[in-house]
Each structure stands twice: as C-alpha cells, then as structure tokens.
Design a protein around this motif. Sequence first.
Motif, PDB file in Angstrom:
ATOM      1  N   TYR A 179      30.397  34.332  47.942  1.00 32.08           N
ATOM      2  CA  TYR A 179      29.938  35.679  48.268  1.00 32.08           C
ATOM      3  C   TYR A 179      29.917  36.516  46.993  1.00 32.08           C
ATOM      4  O   TYR A 179      30.908  36.570  46.258  1.00 32.08           O
ATOM      5  CB  TYR A 179      30.877  36.335  49.283  1.00 32.08           C
ATOM      6  N   LYS A 180      28.788  37.160  46.753  1.00 33.00           N
ATOM      7  CA  LYS A 180      28.690  38.079  45.624  1.00 33.00           C
ATOM      8  C   LYS A 180      28.892  39.496  46.143  1.00 33.00           C
ATOM      9  O   LYS A 180      28.201  39.938  47.064  1.00 33.00           O
ATOM     10  CB  LYS A 180      27.328  37.955  44.946  1.00 33.00           C
TER      11      LYS A 180
ATOM     12  N   ALA B 221      30.649  37.966  38.167  1.00 34.16           N
ATOM     13  CA  ALA B 221      29.277  37.555  38.445  1.00 34.16           C
ATOM     14  C   ALA B 221      28.379  37.938  37.270  1.00 34.16           C
ATOM     15  O   ALA B 221      28.867  38.332  36.203  1.00 34.16           O
ATOM     16  CB  ALA B 221      28.784  38.167  39.752  1.00 34.16           C
ATOM     17  N   ASP B 222      27.068  37.854  37.461  1.00 29.76           N
ATOM     18  CA  ASP B 222      26.141  37.997  36.346  1.00 29.76           C
ATOM     19  C   ASP B 222      25.861  39.431  35.929  1.00 29.76           C
ATOM     20  O   ASP B 222      25.325  39.679  34.863  1.00 29.76           O
ATOM     21  CB  ASP B 222      24.819  37.295  36.683  1.00 29.76           C
ATOM     22  N   GLN B 223      26.233  40.407  36.755  1.00 29.83           N
ATOM     23  CA  GLN B 223      25.999  41.806  36.432  1.00 29.83           C
ATOM     24  C   GLN B 223      27.324  42.555  36.374  1.00 29.83           C
ATOM     25  O   GLN B 223      28.235  42.251  37.149  1.00 29.83           O
ATOM     26  CB  GLN B 223      25.085  42.449  37.484  1.00 29.83           C
ATOM     27  N   PRO B 224      27.472  43.531  35.466  1.00 28.32           N
ATOM     28  CA  PRO B 224      28.719  44.296  35.391  1.00 28.32           C
ATOM     29  C   PRO B 224      29.068  44.925  36.744  1.00 28.32           C
ATOM     30  O   PRO B 224      28.185  45.434  37.447  1.00 28.32           O
ATOM     31  CB  PRO B 224      28.415  45.370  34.343  1.00 28.32           C
TER      32      PRO B 224
ATOM     33  N   PHE C 192      40.010  39.687  35.139  1.00 29.03           N
ATOM     34  CA  PHE C 192      39.952  40.735  34.123  1.00 29.03           C
ATOM     35  C   PHE C 192      38.518  41.230  33.996  1.00 29.03           C
ATOM     36  O   PHE C 192      37.575  40.442  33.983  1.00 29.03           O
ATOM     37  CB  PHE C 192      40.379  40.195  32.762  1.00 29.03           C
ATOM     38  N   THR C 193      38.346  42.546  33.868  1.00 30.86           N
ATOM     39  CA  THR C 193      37.044  43.104  33.485  1.00 30.86           C
ATOM     40  C   THR C 193      37.049  43.543  32.024  1.00 30.86           C
ATOM     41  O   THR C 193      35.991  43.659  31.411  1.00 30.86           O
ATOM     42  CB  THR C 193      36.667  44.296  34.381  1.00 30.86           C
ATOM     43  N   ASP C 194      38.203  43.827  31.475  1.00 34.25           N
ATOM     44  CA  ASP C 194      38.406  43.995  30.033  1.00 34.25           C
ATOM     45  C   ASP C 194      39.847  43.630  29.756  1.00 34.25           C
ATOM     46  O   ASP C 194      40.567  43.181  30.654  1.00 34.25           O
ATOM     47  CB  ASP C 194      38.044  45.416  29.560  1.00 34.25           C
ATOM     48  N   ASN C 195      40.305  43.808  28.520  1.00 31.92           N
ATOM     49  CA  ASN C 195      41.636  43.318  28.155  1.00 31.92           C
ATOM     50  C   ASN C 195      42.784  44.052  28.849  1.00 31.92           C
ATOM     51  O   ASN C 195      43.914  43.553  28.865  1.00 31.92           O
ATOM     52  CB  ASN C 195      41.823  43.394  26.641  1.00 31.92           C
ATOM     53  N   GLN C 196      42.517  45.222  29.406  1.00 36.29           N
ATOM     54  CA  GLN C 196      43.558  46.003  30.062  1.00 36.29           C
ATOM     55  C   GLN C 196      43.330  46.222  31.562  1.00 36.29           C
ATOM     56  O   GLN C 196      44.190  46.806  32.223  1.00 36.29           O
ATOM     57  CB  GLN C 196      43.693  47.388  29.405  1.00 36.29           C
TER      58      GLN C 196
END
Length: 308
Positions: free
Chosen positions: A103-104, A84-87, A288-292
């Motif tokens: 749903y957010k 979504a738009d916020q971390p 994914f939230t980062d590469n790992q």
Amino acid sequence: MRTLLVLTTLLGVLSNSSCSQAQSDDPTAKTHKESKKGGKKDGKKGKKNKEDTLENRFIDAAIPGLSKLAVISKVPESSSLALADQPGTFYTNADAGNSPTLYKVDLKGNLLQEINLPVANHDWESLAKDDKGNLYVVDAGNNNNSRKNLVVYRLNPAAPQQVSQIPFSYADQTDFPPKKENRNFDCEASIWHAGKLYLFTKDRAQQSTSKVYTLNDQPGQQTAKLIAKLAIPGEVTDANLSPDGKRLALLGREELFILEGNDLNAIFKATPRRIDLGGAGQTEGLVFTDNQTLIISTEQGSLYQYKL
C-alpha cells in the motif's frame, strides 16, 4: 510511578489551556483506544484539528518530539514502512492473514495506490529499500520459530509482476521449533545497506537480545549469517538506517532504540539509547525521512512523526 508522572504532566497541560470543560468533554476527541483493524479515522467532517484533540495533547505532554500526523485509511494493518518514490509518501503492508499487497500512503494517511504481488503472504513483517529503488519484502514472521519457508521477495514497484526470491534459513537454527528459551528466530525488522540485507530478530524467549543476520541482495537460496547480537531489552518490530548511515533505529512495542556510530560495525557495538513511546499503540513500522526525523506507524493505523 511513570503513569502518575504522565498524568500529572497532562493535567498541567490541560490546566494551562484556554479550552473550557465542555470542549474537553467533546465526544469527537480521540482516545488511545483503537481497534486492531485501524480505529477511527482522522479528517472526517466535524472532527477537530489534530492540535486540538485530547489524544495529541497527551502524546505531546508525555513524549517530547512525538506528534501524531494521521490515521492510515483503507489499510487493514501497518506492519512496516519504506520510503516511496515521491517525498512524503511511503509503502506499507499487512502481515499474516492478509493479501499480498503493498500500500502506498502519504503523511495524511491517504491511500494512494495498491500493488498486488504474485506471491504469497505467509507473514510479511518488514520492508527494506535499496539505492536503486528496489523493495525487499521480508516474509519471515515466525512467531513459533518453526517456519522453514522463510523468504525475501525483491521487486521494483514500477514492475510488480517481476518478483525474484531469496529463500533463506538461519545458520544457527537446527530445531523447528527450538526449546522455548532459545526462540529467537522471528524476524520483523530489516535494512538494506551496501548490497546486503540485515535482518533483526524479535527475541521471543528472554526479550533481551536482537540477533543480526546478513544476506546478500541477489536472488537464490541463501543461509543467513549471524554477525552480531544487540542488547535490546524488548521485542524488535522494525528497523531503519539514517540517510548518513550513522544512526540505526530499532522499533519495539511502544519503545524506540537508537544506536550510533561512524559505520555499521561501530553501530552494532554501540550501547542502545531507549526512548519511551508509551501510549502510542502497537508500533510496527519505522522509516527515516532525514537524519533526525522518523515516521512511525502502528498496527492500528496511527501515523506519527518523531524528532530526535
């Protein structure tokens, strides 16, 4: 044999714990048994912290790298995930038989927002997101391989009443349904990359191959082009590409497949690495939230983090 090894590991974890037998029998500790519509919720008054639950000791012992974060509240099912738009926030949706609602939610399972779309939910099974913030709702669940009304909805969550459509058909499907041994036209997974949508099928026949199709991301009737066949020994339920574009994750039922390469062409030729998620539940959403780091959701509402 696998079950015996997991139980042996679990016993070792519990025997080294300082908790008493009375604590181990705490009736507030969760088990893996959850209802299809969401199970018990974390965070209620009187519940133990997640680190202290028997369930999370089991998960940590059985699946290194996997940790349970929360249970998503007030969402009937979770069939997909998208950033979504916020971390730390995500979009999810329910599939067939539920309302056309996005749903957010956050990492604690809190419901932050409901976005109702002016379209039907025949069987929403996947979400993809492009580099401009647009979401692609893939209404292509096709258990019987007989649907002819497959469609992708494109929208910006900031203007949810403005929805464009990409109706599509598969270039290689001529029978509705095909013979049972050829039923590989059910799509529950998608990604967006460089102006294209990539659709991954859930093999309901041999459970050995996920076909990869492409569409361009512009509205209008299209024919999905078959570009690859991946040797996946399972049924793919979601997909996501790492931020650097070098790692593709395909989710299955209590399993995860990782393919790596310098670009998508190389990734589609790579040998999948399988990761066992046994005991996690009916795993349906992946991002994914980062590469790992991956966030995984289950249809029962459990929210996990997995570190590669």
